[in-house]
Structure formats: structure tokens, C-alpha cells
Design a protein around this motif. Structure first.
Motif, mmCIF file in Angstrom:
data_model
loop_
_atom_site.group_PDB
_atom_site.id
_atom_site.type_symbol
_atom_site.label_atom_id
_atom_site.label_comp_id
_atom_site.label_asym_id
_atom_site.label_seq_id
_atom_site.Cartn_x
_atom_site.Cartn_y
_atom_site.Cartn_z
ATOM 1 N N VAL A 12 0.763 -1.071 -0.171
ATOM 2 C CA VAL A 12 -0.031 0.069 0.132
ATOM 3 C C VAL A 12 0.905 1.208 0.060
ATOM 4 O O VAL A 12 1.669 1.426 1.017
ATOM 5 C CB VAL A 12 -0.825 -0.037 1.233
ATOM 6 C CG1 VAL A 12 -1.610 1.256 1.370
ATOM 7 C CG2 VAL A 12 -1.900 -1.130 1.335
ATOM 8 N N ARG A 130 -1.927 -0.677 -4.052
ATOM 9 C CA ARG A 130 -3.222 -0.012 -3.656
ATOM 10 C C ARG A 130 -2.754 1.338 -3.225
ATOM 11 O O ARG A 130 -1.908 1.425 -2.392
ATOM 12 C CB ARG A 130 -3.698 -1.066 -2.538
ATOM 13 C CG ARG A 130 -4.244 -2.440 -2.924
ATOM 14 C CD ARG A 130 -4.322 -3.363 -1.850
ATOM 15 N NE ARG A 130 -5.415 -3.138 -1.253
ATOM 16 C CZ ARG A 130 -5.876 -3.686 -0.177
ATOM 17 N NH1 ARG A 130 -5.205 -4.738 0.315
ATOM 18 N NH2 ARG A 130 -7.009 -3.182 0.455
ATOM 19 N N ALA A 176 -6.759 -2.188 5.033
ATOM 20 C CA ALA A 176 -6.046 -2.704 4.029
ATOM 21 C C ALA A 176 -5.737 -4.347 4.336
ATOM 22 O O ALA A 176 -5.502 -5.053 3.196
ATOM 23 C CB ALA A 176 -4.903 -1.910 3.601
#
Length: 235
Positions: A12, A130, A176
Motif C-alpha cells: 500500500v 493499492r 487494508a
């Protein structure tokens, strides 16, 4: 580009918003100007609703309600409500008016100019990682051209205390489904972004496009960039 620590695998990539993805200085100036003009227009007799007086009210409220320091939106709303109340506006009506002014403020606040370089970077990174936002500010990102890039948006107040507190970094990891070490956070602020990320267990990139002194760093990021586009050489 300057490296301090070796990067480990990333899942992420999170970004600060203000002064990282766009220039926030003229945006805030315009929103503040709109708000003061609106108050002056509606309450021309007032000496309590100018910049200095509102700042005084804010300091007073923060002494009584220190939790407001972690939510800029709630703090501004409370300041406006208190200022209107001191003008003799009934409590319920003061709150209604404050919310109306705050909506107008946010509408101007959301008129950001996103550089082409930012679009290029987010488009490229979004193909491989992401993307998320961790912000201390109150930009209504859902009404801006930045919104489509981000899977997760965390904002101080509703999602925890302001950076450098670890709250939002930890919440991002939970939402996440990744470890903190798999998050790479990018921001311009030495304390809120760099120290906040590193001390929370995340990896960190300091965007030093204002040529600030490294002597002000309380802890080292993994690397420093002078331009956001350098991320494309790295990731």
C-alpha cells in the motif's frame, strides 16, 4: 533523491494531501477569505467575527476541549458556532448557521488545482499498488479529481488522532489487511508525515520539494525526494 534505509516489499502506498499532491497555500487562503467575507457581509456590525477574534475563540475552545485539536473540521465548526453565539444568535440557530458557513468554506476548499505530474504519478502507481490517503486536513476529496485514485481515505478526527499519532497508520493497516511495514507513506511534513510514519512502523518518503533543512528531521525517512515524479524512478 537520497536514500537513508533500504525499502522492503510494499503493498500500500499512502499519501498526505496538502502540499504533497497539490499546492494548498492558495486554496486555504481563498477559503479563509470567502469565510471572512461571508461573515462580514452577514454581520457587518460585528467585531467578533474577524480573523483575530476567531483565532482567540479557537485558543479558548482548545483549552476547554483539547480533543478538537485532532479534528480541524469539528474545531472550525465549534469556533464558528461560538462566535455566532457571542453575537447573540440563539444556540440552535448558531449551530445551523455555522454549518452553513462551513459548507461554503468546504466548497471553496475543494477547488484544488492538481498538477499534471500528480496525475501521472498516481495513474502509474495505481497500476501496481493499492493507494490510500492519510490526512490531517479537511479537504472534501470525494468532490475532487483526486477521488478516483484512492481505495482508502483516512482523515484526522473521524479516523483517529492527527499524525504523527499512530492512529491512522494503524487503522490503514487494519482496513487494508496488511502489516504496517508494508505501507509506504509519502508526505511533505518532517514531523507529521516522516516521524509519524516511521514511529508507527511504516516506511516513509519525505517529499522535500521546498528544500527544507535535514537538520529539522527528528528521525530519518527511508528516502528523500525533491520532486513527486521521482517516485516513478523508484517504484
Amino acid at each position: 533523491m537520497r536514500f537513508y534505509k533500504r525499502l522492503t516489499p510494499i503493498k500500500v502506498v499512502s499519501f498526505d494531501l496538502d502540499d504533497t499532491l497539490y499546492d494548498n497555500v492558495p486554496v486555504i487562503a481563498a477559503a479563509e477569505s470567502w469565510l471572512l467575507d461571508a461573515l462580514k457581509h452577514d454581520h457587518p456590525e460585528s467585531t467578533l467575527l474577524d480573523k483575530t477574534s476567531l483565532a482567540t475563540i479557537k485558543r479558548q475552545l482548545l483549552r476547554c476541549r483539547p480533543e478538537l485539536a485532532h479534528d480541524v473540521g469539528a474545531c472550525r465548526l465549534a469556533v464558528l458556532t461560538e462566535g455566532l453565539s457571542r453575537q447573540g444568535v440563539a444556540n440552535g440557530r448558531a449551530r445551523e448557521l455555522a454549518e452553513e458557513y462551513y459548507r461554503g468554506f468546504l466548497a471553496v476548499r475543494g477547488r484544488i488545482q492538481v498538477p499534471k505530474a500528480t496525475h501521472k504519478v498516481l495513474t502509474a502507481l495505481g497500476r501496481h499498488y493499492r493507494l490510500a490517503v492519510i490526512t490531517n486536513g479537511n479537504l472534501p476529496i470525494e468532490h475532487t479529481e483526486l477521488a478516483p485514485y484512492f481505495e482508502l481515505v483516512l482523515q484526522a478526527g473521524k479516523d483517529g488522532r492527527m499524525k504523527p499519532a499512530p492512529d491512522m497508520f494503524q487503522r490503514l493497516a487494519e482496513q487494508a489487511g496488511v502489516s504496517l511495514s508494508e505501507i509506504l507513506h509519502i508526505g511533505d511534513h518532517r514531523d507529521t508525515d516522516v516521524a509519524g510514519a516511521v514511529l508507527s512502523g511504516c516506511q516513509s518518503v519525505w517529499l522535500n520539494d521546498a528544500n527544507q533543512s535535514e537538520a529539522g528531521l527528528s528521525c530519518l525517512p527511508h528516502l528523500t525526494l525533491e520532486r513527486l515524479e521521482q517516485l516513478l524512478e523508484l517504484l
